[in-house]
Design a protein around this motif. Structure first.
Motif, short mmCIF file in Angstrom:
data_model
loop_
_atom_site.label_atom_id
_atom_site.label_comp_id
_atom_site.label_asym_id
_atom_site.label_seq_id
_atom_site.Cartn_x
_atom_site.Cartn_y
_atom_site.Cartn_z
N ALA A 30 16.28 -28.19 22.90
CA ALA A 30 16.86 -29.42 22.37
C ALA A 30 18.33 -29.21 22.07
O ALA A 30 18.80 -28.07 22.03
N VAL A 31 19.04 -30.31 21.90
CA VAL A 31 20.40 -30.25 21.37
C VAL A 31 20.43 -31.15 20.13
O VAL A 31 19.70 -32.12 20.07
N SER A 50 24.26 -31.46 13.93
CA SER A 50 24.55 -30.10 13.44
C SER A 50 25.26 -29.26 14.51
O SER A 50 25.44 -28.06 14.32
N ASN A 51 25.64 -29.89 15.61
CA ASN A 51 26.34 -29.22 16.72
C ASN A 51 25.58 -27.97 17.19
O ASN A 51 26.13 -26.87 17.29
N THR A 52 24.29 -28.17 17.50
CA THR A 52 23.44 -27.02 17.82
C THR A 52 22.78 -27.16 19.20
O THR A 52 22.29 -28.24 19.55
N LEU A 91 22.63 -21.92 19.02
CA LEU A 91 24.04 -21.61 19.29
C LEU A 91 24.87 -22.86 19.04
O LEU A 91 24.35 -23.97 18.99
N ALA A 92 26.19 -22.66 18.94
CA ALA A 92 27.08 -23.82 18.81
C ALA A 92 27.00 -24.62 20.11
O ALA A 92 27.02 -24.05 21.21
N TRP A 105 26.41 -41.34 29.39
CA TRP A 105 26.13 -39.99 29.88
C TRP A 105 26.69 -38.92 28.94
O TRP A 105 26.45 -37.74 29.13
N GLN A 106 27.50 -39.37 27.95
CA GLN A 106 28.19 -38.38 27.12
C GLN A 106 28.09 -38.74 25.64
O GLN A 106 27.94 -39.90 25.30
N VAL A 107 28.16 -37.70 24.82
CA VAL A 107 28.23 -37.92 23.36
C VAL A 107 29.54 -37.27 22.93
O VAL A 107 29.65 -36.03 22.88
N GLY A 108 30.53 -38.10 22.67
CA GLY A 108 31.85 -37.61 22.28
C GLY A 108 32.30 -36.50 23.22
O GLY A 108 32.11 -36.57 24.43
#
Ligand SMILES: Cc1cc2nc3c(=O)[nH]c(=O)nc-3n(C[C@H](O)[C@H](O)[C@H](O)COP(=O)(O)OP(=O)(O)OC[C@H]3O[C@@H](n4cnc5c(N)ncnc54)[C@H](O)[C@@H]3O)c2cc1C
Length: 454
Positions: free
Chosen positions: A137-138, A142-144, A158-159, A293-296
């Motif tokens: 998962a992403v 939490s930027n994980t 991981l970051a 298609w993108q998150v930031g």
């Protein structure tokens, strides 16, 4: 020079797009870590259940040229000059794909191509590929990036950012982002599945090697593409349910009877047909629409993960490779990931939507229309118009397969204009249309191709 140079980036999935992308990003000076679920394909057998060979065309080749790997890829390719259409009667005729020497498409083995790309990527000091790492998962909040190390049997976090997800049609990254409400996904499954069957080199001698063979049967079809070892990989596309469907092929006797009735010339080419039919997986086909298609600047989906399509135009890999080309072209013009990802998505979406539509339309053409006299007549007429007006008229199939300078969306738009024009000019007989009228209509309706289509 972009300030992205030297920055680290994660890529999830070292399939066709992920491996090529890693190579291109490294050539731009980025530090790339690729996480791949499978074992290293250079040291293990390829996974079953994916198409064994694929049609590579100009868009894909342009990307491979750009990455500097064409010399290694070329020995893996077999030219396919046209569709060799096998009628039920046994009559077979070649319908050429194009009309110039270079207008061919190429059969390539997925596993061999993937190995070359991984090898080329890892030769770049800037790329590290970590195999047997499954993305679970992403989490953008939490930027994980959560991964499972299959060898060690442990999970790690991981970051995340920046991360490019090339983990294919069933993308875990896409599923995870959708679950967090970060994007919407619409999956349109076809009610037709596919099954691959192998024709051994000895038996395959009966087949013309430089063609894509099709046995069109109206509601379903069988195709076969050549491999470099002389074998062919055949694929049956057939409805899941109904009178003639996979559901009715549950026994060895029913499979033999079906092939004897529908593909009698193929039956002797696959002596172990029933064993293969029972052992090989039945795959699903569909189109995936994702938005956005993108998150930031955290995550971008690319290739099948963003826009999987049905395989009937032979363009999924080619489109995924073209995604890589576009992203690579945009990197020097951008200094931050968020703008780069957003620009890529807005520039690319109209084209992937167009090829998704054309791929669905091509299923009808392959399994049905190729046998229709009107279709064959209009195809001949289209080729004649292309010879007379090469800067204005290029058959849609040729625009998609041989003209990477014409975007998919433009091929779809001009293709519709051309189809209308062909309808009008086609008198329903083999008589050539009035040349002056053809010239007038072409000039009225089709402005010259600005991108040098000829
Ligand atoms: C039957 C069939 C025939 C086709 N024929 C053609 C053709 O002739 N021409 C053509 O251009 N295209 C064809 N395609 C389409 C083509 O296969 C795809 O478009 C192409 O493989 C897309 O590349 P990709 O890198 O996006 O995805 P993939 O090639 O699927 O790569 C995804 C990678 O991600 C890895 N992965 C998946 N999940 C995870 C995870 N959770 N964590 C880590 N890694 C993960 C996978 O192991 C794989 O290595 C065909 C497809 C099918 C099904």
């Amino acid at each position: 020079m972009s300030s992205l140079r030297g920055q680290p980036v994660s890529v999830v999935g070292a399939g066709l797009a992920g491996a090529l992308l890693a190579l291109l990003l490294a050539r731009r000076g980025l530090k790339v870590t690729v996480f791949e679920r499978r074992a290293d394909p250079r040291q293990s057998e390829p996974e079953r259940g994916r198409s064994i060979n694929l049609a590579l065309a100009a868009r894909g080749m342009r990307a491979l040229e750009r990455a500097g790997v064409m010399d290694e890829v070329r020995p893996l390719l077999i030219p396919m000059r046209g569709r060799l259409v096998h009628e039920r009667s046994g009559r077979a005729a070649l319908q050429p794909y194009g009309q110039r020497e270079h207008e061919v498409i190429w059969s390539v083995g997925r596993a061999a191509l993937n190995r070359v790309l991984i090898e080329a990527a890892t030769r770049q000091g800037q790329v590290s590929v970590r195999f047997r790492q499954t993305c679970l998962a992403v989490d953008c909040a939490s930027n994980t990036l959560r991964l499972r190390d299959q060898a060690q049997r442990r999970d790690q976090a991981l970051a995340l950012a920046p991360c490019i997800a090339t983990d294919g049609a069933g993308s875990a990254v896409r599923v995870s982002l959708a679950a967090q409400g970060r994007l919407q996904v619409r999956e349109e499954w076809l009610d037709h599945d596919y099954k691959e069957l192998s024709i051994a080199p000895q038996a395959a001698r009966a087949l013309e090697p430089q063609a894509l063979h099709i046995w069109p049967r109206g509601g379903f079809m069988l195709i076969a593409l050549p491999n470099t070892d002389g074998s062919f990989t055949a694929t049956l596309f057939l409805s899941r349910h109904g009178a003639q469907s996979f559901a009715t092929l549950g026994s060895a006797a029913s499979v033999t009877a079906f092939f004897a009735a529908e593909f009698p010339d193929v039956l002797p080419l696959i002596p172990d047909l029933t064993a293969q039919f029972a052992a090989h997986p039945q795959g699903q086909l569909g189109t995936v629409h994702t938005h956005p298609w993108q998150v930031g600047g955290q995550v971008l989906l690319l290739g099948d993960a963003a826009h999987a399509i049905v395989p009937f135009h032979g363009q999924g890999m080619n489109a995924a490779f073209e995604d890589c080309t576009l992203l690579d072209t945009l990197i020097p013009e951008h200094d931050d990931w968020a703008t780069l990802f957003a620009r890529f998505a807005s520039a690319r979406r109209p084209d992937t939507e167009a090829i998704a539509q054309m791929a669905l339309e091509n299923y009808h053409e392959m399994r049905d229309a190729v046998l229709d006299a009107g279709f064959v007549r209009r195809k001949t007429l289209a080729m004649a118009l292309e010879r007379r007006f090469p800067e204005r008229f290029i058959p849609r199939y040729s625009m998609v397969m041989f003209h990477p300078e014409i975007p998919y969306a433009e091929a779809l738009r001009r293709g519709a204009l051309q189809a209308g024009l062909l309808e009008e000019l086609d008198a329903g007989t083999d008589a050539a249309p009035d040349a002056a009228r053809a010239e007038r209509l072409v000039h009225e309706r089709l402005p010259p191709l600005t991108s040098g289509g000829a």
